[in-house]
Design a protein around this motif. Structure first.
Motif, PDB file in Angstrom:
ATOM      1  N   TYR A   1       0.852  -1.181   0.000  1.00  0.00           N
ATOM      2  CA  TYR A   1       0.000   0.000   0.000  1.00  0.00           C
ATOM      3  C   TYR A   1       0.892   1.237   0.000  1.00  0.00           C
ATOM      4  CZ  TYR A   1      -4.407  -2.400   1.174  1.00  0.00           C
ATOM      5  OH  TYR A   1      -5.534  -3.179   1.152  1.00  0.00           O
ATOM      6  N   LYS A   2       0.405   2.275  -0.665  1.00  0.00           N
ATOM      7  CA  LYS A   2       1.091   3.568  -0.728  1.00  0.00           C
ATOM      8  C   LYS A   2       0.259   4.583   0.043  1.00  0.00           C
ATOM      9  CE  LYS A   2       1.957   7.155  -4.231  1.00  0.00           C
ATOM     10  NZ  LYS A   2       1.881   7.457  -5.681  1.00  0.00           N
ATOM     11  N   GLN A   3       0.928   5.384   0.870  1.00  0.00           N
ATOM     12  CA  GLN A   3       0.233   6.448   1.589  1.00  0.00           C
ATOM     13  C   GLN A   3       0.954   7.772   1.318  1.00  0.00           C
ATOM     14  OE1 GLN A   3       0.163   6.412   5.962  1.00  0.00           O
ATOM     15  NE2 GLN A   3      -1.973   7.087   5.901  1.00  0.00           N
ATOM     16  N   PRO A   4       0.457   8.550   0.360  1.00  0.00           N
ATOM     17  CA  PRO A   4       1.063   9.858   0.071  1.00  0.00           C
ATOM     18  C   PRO A   4       0.735  10.847   1.167  1.00  0.00           C
ATOM     19  CG  PRO A   4      -0.874   9.500  -1.299  1.00  0.00           C
ATOM     20  CD  PRO A   4      -0.648   8.229  -0.524  1.00  0.00           C
ATOM     21  N   PRO A   5       1.266  12.067   1.069  1.00  0.00           N
ATOM     22  CA  PRO A   5       0.969  13.077   2.105  1.00  0.00           C
ATOM     23  C   PRO A   5      -0.520  13.325   2.323  1.00  0.00           C
ATOM     24  CG  PRO A   5       2.830  13.772   0.782  1.00  0.00           C
ATOM     25  CD  PRO A   5       2.296  12.530   0.128  1.00  0.00           C
ATOM     26  N   SER A   6      -1.326  13.052   1.338  1.00  0.00           N
ATOM     27  CA  SER A   6      -2.782  13.183   1.512  1.00  0.00           C
ATOM     28  C   SER A   6      -3.322  12.171   2.503  1.00  0.00           C
ATOM     29  CB  SER A   6      -3.495  13.000   0.173  1.00  0.00           C
ATOM     30  OG  SER A   6      -3.340  11.660  -0.285  1.00  0.00           O
ATOM     31  N   ARG A   7      -2.496  11.198   2.877  1.00  0.00           N
ATOM     32  CA  ARG A   7      -2.748  10.109   3.833  1.00  0.00           C
ATOM     33  C   ARG A   7      -3.724   9.040   3.354  1.00  0.00           C
ATOM     34  NH1 ARG A   7      -5.647  14.032   7.162  1.00  0.00           N
ATOM     35  NH2 ARG A   7      -7.837  13.472   7.188  1.00  0.00           N
ATOM     36  N   GLN A   8      -4.229   9.149   2.142  1.00  0.00           N
ATOM     37  CA  GLN A   8      -5.074   8.091   1.584  1.00  0.00           C
ATOM     38  C   GLN A   8      -4.251   6.821   1.406  1.00  0.00           C
ATOM     39  OE1 GLN A   8      -8.567   8.370   0.135  1.00  0.00           O
ATOM     40  NE2 GLN A   8      -8.286   6.188   0.370  1.00  0.00           N
ATOM     41  N   MET A   9      -4.770   5.695   1.837  1.00  0.00           N
ATOM     42  CA  MET A   9      -4.111   4.398   1.653  1.00  0.00           C
ATOM     43  C   MET A   9      -4.522   3.847   0.289  1.00  0.00           C
ATOM     44  SD  MET A   9      -2.243   3.521   4.299  1.00  0.00           S
ATOM     45  CE  MET A   9      -2.206   1.746   4.459  1.00  0.00           C
ATOM     46  N   ILE A  10      -3.540   3.657  -0.567  1.00  0.00           N
ATOM     47  CA  ILE A  10      -3.814   3.236  -1.945  1.00  0.00           C
ATOM     48  C   ILE A  10      -3.116   1.902  -2.203  1.00  0.00           C
ATOM     49  CG2 ILE A  10      -3.549   3.860  -4.386  1.00  0.00           C
ATOM     50  CD1 ILE A  10      -3.188   6.798  -3.303  1.00  0.00           C
ATOM     51  N   LEU A  11      -3.866   0.933  -2.698  1.00  0.00           N
ATOM     52  CA  LEU A  11      -3.258  -0.346  -3.031  1.00  0.00           C
ATOM     53  C   LEU A  11      -2.396  -0.199  -4.276  1.00  0.00           C
ATOM     54  CD1 LEU A  11      -3.086  -3.404  -2.413  1.00  0.00           C
ATOM     55  CD2 LEU A  11      -4.921  -3.702  -4.073  1.00  0.00           C
ATOM     56  N   VAL A  12      -1.152  -0.632  -4.172  1.00  0.00           N
ATOM     57  CA  VAL A  12      -0.215  -0.544  -5.296  1.00  0.00           C
ATOM     58  C   VAL A  12      -0.181  -1.858  -6.066  1.00  0.00           C
ATOM     59  CG1 VAL A  12       2.219  -0.264  -5.929  1.00  0.00           C
ATOM     60  CG2 VAL A  12       1.217   1.166  -4.119  1.00  0.00           C
ATOM     61  N   ILE A  13      -0.079  -2.954  -5.333  1.00  0.00           N
ATOM     62  CA  ILE A  13       0.114  -4.246  -5.993  1.00  0.00           C
ATOM     63  C   ILE A  13      -0.208  -5.359  -5.014  1.00  0.00           C
ATOM     64  CG2 ILE A  13       2.563  -4.571  -5.401  1.00  0.00           C
ATOM     65  CD1 ILE A  13       2.990  -5.364  -8.385  1.00  0.00           C
ATOM     66  N   ARG A  14      -0.657  -6.504  -5.518  1.00  0.00           N
ATOM     67  CA  ARG A  14      -0.987  -7.654  -4.682  1.00  0.00           C
ATOM     68  C   ARG A  14      -0.325  -8.899  -5.254  1.00  0.00           C
ATOM     69  NH1 ARG A  14      -5.834  -7.225  -7.713  1.00  0.00           N
ATOM     70  NH2 ARG A  14      -6.860  -5.942  -6.149  1.00  0.00           N
ATOM     71  N   GLN A  15      -0.097  -9.864  -4.364  1.00  0.00           N
ATOM     72  CA  GLN A  15       0.522 -11.130  -4.782  1.00  0.00           C
ATOM     73  C   GLN A  15      -0.145 -12.270  -4.026  1.00  0.00           C
ATOM     74  OE1 GLN A  15       3.509 -11.705  -6.864  1.00  0.00           O
ATOM     75  NE2 GLN A  15       2.958 -13.856  -6.641  1.00  0.00           N
ATOM     76  N   GLU A  16      -0.518 -13.306  -4.757  1.00  0.00           N
ATOM     77  CA  GLU A  16      -1.056 -14.503  -4.120  1.00  0.00           C
ATOM     78  C   GLU A  16       0.098 -15.476  -3.909  1.00  0.00           C
ATOM     79  OE1 GLU A  16      -4.336 -13.929  -7.348  1.00  0.00           O
ATOM     80  OE2 GLU A  16      -4.639 -15.823  -6.306  1.00  0.00           O
ATOM     81  N   ALA A  17       0.190 -16.029  -2.725  1.00  0.00           N
ATOM     82  CA  ALA A  17       1.352 -16.842  -2.381  1.00  0.00           C
ATOM     83  C   ALA A  17       1.469 -18.096  -3.230  1.00  0.00           C
ATOM     84  CB  ALA A  17       1.309 -17.216  -0.902  1.00  0.00           C
ATOM     85  N   TYR A  18       0.346 -18.611  -3.724  1.00  0.00           N
ATOM     86  CA  TYR A  18       0.419 -19.858  -4.484  1.00  0.00           C
ATOM     87  C   TYR A  18       0.817 -19.616  -5.936  1.00  0.00           C
ATOM     88  CZ  TYR A  18      -4.269 -18.747  -6.275  1.00  0.00           C
ATOM     89  OH  TYR A  18      -5.340 -18.155  -6.858  1.00  0.00           O
ATOM     90  N   LYS A  19       0.907 -18.373  -6.332  1.00  0.00           N
ATOM     91  CA  LYS A  19       1.309 -18.053  -7.702  1.00  0.00           C
ATOM     92  C   LYS A  19       2.822 -17.858  -7.753  1.00  0.00           C
ATOM     93  CE  LYS A  19      -2.846 -16.107  -9.717  1.00  0.00           C
ATOM     94  NZ  LYS A  19      -3.459 -14.949 -10.415  1.00  0.00           N
ATOM     95  N   GLN A  20       3.456 -18.569  -8.667  1.00  0.00           N
ATOM     96  CA  GLN A  20       4.905 -18.460  -8.815  1.00  0.00           C
ATOM     97  C   GLN A  20       5.303 -17.143  -9.459  1.00  0.00           C
ATOM     98  OE1 GLN A  20       7.011 -20.670  -7.702  1.00  0.00           O
ATOM     99  NE2 GLN A  20       6.035 -22.673  -7.662  1.00  0.00           N
ATOM    100  N   GLN A  21       4.485 -16.670 -10.379  1.00  0.00           N
ATOM    101  CA  GLN A  21       4.855 -15.489 -11.144  1.00  0.00           C
ATOM    102  C   GLN A  21       4.747 -14.241 -10.288  1.00  0.00           C
ATOM    103  OE1 GLN A  21       2.590 -15.093 -14.715  1.00  0.00           O
ATOM    104  NE2 GLN A  21       3.888 -13.489 -15.561  1.00  0.00           N
ATOM    105  N   ASN A  22       5.769 -13.403 -10.371  1.00  0.00           N
ATOM    106  CA  ASN A  22       5.769 -12.136  -9.640  1.00  0.00           C
ATOM    107  C   ASN A  22       4.761 -11.172 -10.264  1.00  0.00           C
ATOM    108  OD1 ASN A  22       7.770 -12.787  -7.737  1.00  0.00           O
ATOM    109  ND2 ASN A  22       9.374 -12.323  -9.221  1.00  0.00           N
ATOM    110  N   ALA A  23       4.012 -10.481  -9.406  1.00  0.00           N
ATOM    111  CA  ALA A  23       3.020  -9.524  -9.878  1.00  0.00           C
ATOM    112  C   ALA A  23       3.694  -8.267 -10.425  1.00  0.00           C
ATOM    113  CB  ALA A  23       2.067  -9.154  -8.738  1.00  0.00           C
ATOM    114  N   THR A  24       3.042  -7.673 -11.419  1.00  0.00           N
ATOM    115  CA  THR A  24       3.532  -6.434 -12.032  1.00  0.00           C
ATOM    116  C   THR A  24       2.347  -5.526 -12.314  1.00  0.00           C
ATOM    117  OG1 THR A  24       5.384  -7.579 -13.083  1.00  0.00           O
ATOM    118  CG2 THR A  24       4.771  -5.460 -14.000  1.00  0.00           C
ATOM    119  N   GLU A  25       2.526  -4.240 -12.002  1.00  0.00           N
ATOM    120  CA  GLU A  25       1.530  -3.218 -12.305  1.00  0.00           C
ATOM    121  C   GLU A  25       2.268  -2.003 -12.828  1.00  0.00           C
ATOM    122  OE1 GLU A  25      -1.765  -3.057 -12.235  1.00  0.00           O
ATOM    123  OE2 GLU A  25      -2.179  -5.011 -11.318  1.00  0.00           O
ATOM    124  N   ASN A  26       2.340  -1.889 -14.134  1.00  0.00           N
ATOM    125  CA  ASN A  26       3.025  -0.761 -14.784  1.00  0.00           C
ATOM    126  C   ASN A  26       4.464  -0.646 -14.261  1.00  0.00           C
ATOM    127  OD1 ASN A  26       0.638  -0.028 -16.243  1.00  0.00           O
ATOM    128  ND2 ASN A  26      -0.163   0.794 -14.316  1.00  0.00           N
TER     129      ASN A  26
END
Lengths: 116, 114
Positions: free
Chosen positions: A37-62
């Motif tokens: 999660y990313k929290q900028p100075p605005s303090r909003q909690m924003i999800l950046v990226i997620r990963q499921e443990a059973y998945k071998q492939q690393n997650a990518t978002e841009n």
């Protein structure tokens, strides 16, 4: 009980460069989910990226990607081509996947500053 | 689609006063969470509701704190009486139990107790 450790309280990176934020966790569960999660100075909690443990492939978002090492219980976040807007607190978080799992366990956070 | 809505965004009050924080979860979500964030303790889960029922309130600091969820679209967190050590940012989050268990956070309420 699960624990999440972020060993870098603060980091800085030059604009357009690449930076990696570290996260380790401890759990006895075999399947679970990990988040950044990313929290900028605005303090909003924003999800950046997620990963499921059973998945071998690393997650990518841009520009964001993770290096998930299940055996080492490591979940690092790589930010490529850093931008000024990436300046924020970054929190690593864990949640189990079993029935009744709801507790999102957070690390203490890493404060990232992107320098122009 | 509106995200989680919290009000007020900022609250300044004096010690001893009652404070009520409000949250509207994302429509269709069946789980609601209240968190407190401080520099010293980071993000702490205060209470978790599922289908409007409190499931885990073990994180509520003491009897001065109470939370309700009268319906699926509204929740309150009340502090009575408030103390300076309650000063923090309070987040509400909601989720729909699915394969990700992803929680969506509101913008938070910054509470200052003088």
């Amino acid at each position: 009980a699960q624990t999440v450790t972020q060993s870098q309280p603060e980091m800085s990176v030059q604009e357009a460069e690449t930076v990696t934020l570290s996260c380790t966790y401890d759990t006895s569960e075999s399947n679970y989910y990990l988040f950044w999660y990313k929290q900028p100075p605005s303090r909003q909690m924003i999800l950046v990226i997620r990963q499921e443990a059973y998945k071998q492939q690393n997650a990518t978002e841009n520009r964001f990607s993770v290096n998930f090492q299940k055996a080492a219980k490591s979940f690092s976040l790589k930010i490529s081509d850093s931008q000024l807007g990436d300046t924020a607190m970054y929190f690593c978080a864990f949640i189990g996947s079993g029935a009744g799992s709801y507790q999102l366990t957070f690390g203490k956070g890493t404060k990232l500053s992107v320098i122009p | 689609d509106a995200g989680v809505i919290q009000s007020p965004r900022h609250e300044v009050t004096e010690m001893g006063q009652e404070v009520t924080l409000r949250c509207k979860p994302i429509s269709g979500h069946n789980s609601l969470f209240w968190y407190r964030q401080t520099m010293m303790r980071g993000l702490e889960l205060l209470i978790y509701f599922n289908n409007n029922v409190p499931i885990d309130d073990s994180g509520m600091p003491e009897d001065r704190f109470s939370a309700k969820m009268p319906n699926a679209s509204f929740s309150t967190l009340k502090i009575q009486p408030s103390e300076p050590r309650d000063s923090a940012v309070y987040f509400c989050a909601s989720s729909l139990a699915d394969i990700y268990n992803e929680q969506f956070f509101g913008p938070g309420t910054r509470l200052t107790v003088l």
